[in-house]
Scaffold this motif. Structure first.
Motif, PDB file in Angstrom:
ATOM      1  N   TYR A 201      26.826  16.867  -6.907  1.00  0.00           N
ATOM      2  CA  TYR A 201      25.869  17.572  -7.759  1.00  0.00           C
ATOM      3  C   TYR A 201      25.646  16.864  -9.091  1.00  0.00           C
ATOM      4  CZ  TYR A 201      25.880  21.594  -4.601  1.00  0.00           C
ATOM      5  OH  TYR A 201      25.737  22.415  -3.512  1.00  0.00           O
ATOM      6  N   GLY A 202      26.467  15.877  -9.397  1.00  0.00           N
ATOM      7  CA  GLY A 202      26.230  15.061 -10.588  1.00  0.00           C
ATOM      8  C   GLY A 202      26.512  15.734 -11.911  1.00  0.00           C
ATOM      9  N   LEU A 203      27.455  16.684 -11.946  1.00  0.00           N
ATOM     10  CA  LEU A 203      27.755  17.384 -13.201  1.00  0.00           C
ATOM     11  C   LEU A 203      29.121  16.987 -13.762  1.00  0.00           C
ATOM     12  CD1 LEU A 203      26.485  21.022 -12.445  1.00  0.00           C
ATOM     13  CD2 LEU A 203      25.226  19.056 -13.334  1.00  0.00           C
ATOM     14  N   ALA A 204      29.531  15.735 -13.538  1.00  0.00           N
ATOM     15  CA  ALA A 204      30.860  15.300 -13.963  1.00  0.00           C
ATOM     16  C   ALA A 204      31.086  15.514 -15.458  1.00  0.00           C
ATOM     17  CB  ALA A 204      31.070  13.830 -13.601  1.00  0.00           C
ATOM     18  N   GLY A 205      30.053  15.337 -16.255  1.00  0.00           N
ATOM     19  CA  GLY A 205      30.196  15.464 -17.694  1.00  0.00           C
ATOM     20  C   GLY A 205      30.216  16.889 -18.205  1.00  0.00           C
ATOM     21  N   LEU A 206      29.942  17.867 -17.332  1.00  0.00           N
ATOM     22  CA  LEU A 206      29.911  19.263 -17.768  1.00  0.00           C
ATOM     23  C   LEU A 206      31.158  20.042 -17.372  1.00  0.00           C
ATOM     24  CD1 LEU A 206      26.176  20.302 -17.202  1.00  0.00           C
ATOM     25  CD2 LEU A 206      27.375  19.920 -19.351  1.00  0.00           C
ATOM     26  N   ARG A 207      31.947  19.523 -16.434  1.00  0.00           N
ATOM     27  CA  ARG A 207      33.221  20.106 -16.041  1.00  0.00           C
ATOM     28  C   ARG A 207      33.097  21.522 -15.499  1.00  0.00           C
ATOM     29  NH1 ARG A 207      34.644  17.071 -14.322  1.00  0.00           N
ATOM     30  NH2 ARG A 207      36.827  17.676 -14.190  1.00  0.00           N
TER      31      ARG A 207
END
Length: 373
Positions: free
Chosen positions: A225-231
């Protein structure tokens, strides 16, 4: 009379003994192929970008610490109850909640090795004993040996499928047999951080959860989903277990932006775009695997967004350095090998071109045993 030197605060001995978690190297050059971290190389989904653009004005407010809307959507999606869902700061954050919730000092956490690097760190941080069971020669979990490793002190078993960093998934029949051997008071965590890349190789963990209430499903929005930076990650577990996880979670750990981005990611159009992106990665994974095997490399079939090359340490260090000199960052694992994350076609071409200049080393043997002091 001389004064006694003041004593300075110091961390617990258990903390001082912990190895630092080593993240993948970050790109510092615009031409670098950043293949050291298993993150999506795609930009965030359009629906996510739209939500973030319209939500930043509210960051002065605390988020919903219960992540209610997201838990309700997950419950609907998987056919479980809201009470069986937990949301945390990435799957690693939820995993820390799991171990903190279930383990007293001296209790045991069983996992395969090599697997996710945070497993032994989080176990020791809680005062638990990490019990690492070596992988089989085919880079898969040795479930028979893992079942043998369960003792009366075992509280949690961690199963990573597909396994990070080898990419090998669990086999459904072997997992069924394993679950019949594990006591019902031991929590079996099925860590599915890369499940979206697995296709037909994935086990039906939700069906297993309905049959075995001591299963906990662990997933994340960081990868496909590509949300690695939002945790933001989540778990599905029996209500009593899930309640314990929520109680051990850090209040407000998942930001409102992360919750809204995750909800947007689950909308049908966004989920369809995610699956299209996953298909591109899977195609590149197949192409890279075939090309490396043609060059003589031993590459296990991966069901994740990376491929694995087992090799001796001297060859590992030389390969990581050679790729870095060509602006390609990969992840090296001391004593085991090299993991190469999948990106776009151009990155695949660059990796293949560099490795064509290398004579594949003889495959290293798996360690006979692993000890975490």
């Amino acid at each position: 009379m001389p004064e006694t030197p003041a004593r300075a605060p110091r961390p617990r001995d258990a903390v001082l003994a912990l190895p630092a978690y080593i993240a993948g190297r970050r790109a510092e050059h615009e031409l670098t192929a950043a293949l050291a971290s298993n993150e999506s190389h795609h930009a965030p989904l359009p629906a996510v970008l739209e939500v973030l653009a319209h939500s930043s004005a509210a960051v002065n407010r605390y988020p919903d610490t219960a992540s209610t809307a997201l838990r309700e959507r997950l419950a609907e999606l998987f056919g479980v109850t809201v009470e069986e869902t937990v949301v945390g700061a990435g799957s690693t954050g939820v995993l820390q909640q799991i171990i903190a919730s279930l383990c007293d000092p001296g209790d045991e956490v069983v996992f395969a090795w090599r697997s996710f690097e945070a497993y032994p760190i989080l176990a020791r941080l809680a005062g638990a004993v990490p019990v690492a069971v070596p992988l089989r020669a085919d880079e898969a979990h040795d479930l028979e040996a893992m079942a043998d490793a369960v003792t009366p002190r075992t509280r949690v078993v961690l199963l990573c499928t597909p396994n990070n960093p080898t990419g090998v998934p669990l086999a459904a029949a072997e997992l069924d047999a394993f679950l019949t051997r594990v006591p019902s008071d031991v929590l079996v965590v099925i860590d599915e951080a890369y499940i979206e890349y697995s296709g037909a190789a994935a086990v039906d963990s939700v069906a297993l959860f309905r049959r075995h209430p001591n299963i906990c499903i662990l997933r994340t929005f960081s990868k496909a989903y590509g949300l690695a930076g939002l945790r933001v990650g989540y778990a599905i577990a029996a209500p009593a277990v899930a309640e314990g996880l929520r109680r051990t979670g850090l209040p407000f750990a998942v930001s409102a932006l992360a919750q809204r981005a995750a909800l947007a990611s689950l909308e049908p159009a966004a989920a369809g775009e995610m699956r299209s992106r996953v298909a591109e990665v899977v195609a590149e994974r197949s192409r890279l695997t075939a090309a490396l095997r043609a060059q003589g490399w031993v590459v296990p079939d991966s069901s994740a967004n990376f491929v694995w090359l087992r090799m001796p340490d001297a060859d590992r260090e030389a390969l990581v350095d050679l790729l870095a000199a060509n602006h390609i960052l990969v992840r090296g694992y001391p004593g085991d090998g090299v993991r190469i994350s999948i990106a776009d076609a151009a990155a695949t071409d660059r990796v293949v071109a560099v490795l064509a200049r290398v004579t594949p080393p003889a495959a290293a043997a798996l360690p006979a045993s692993v000890v975490f002091a």
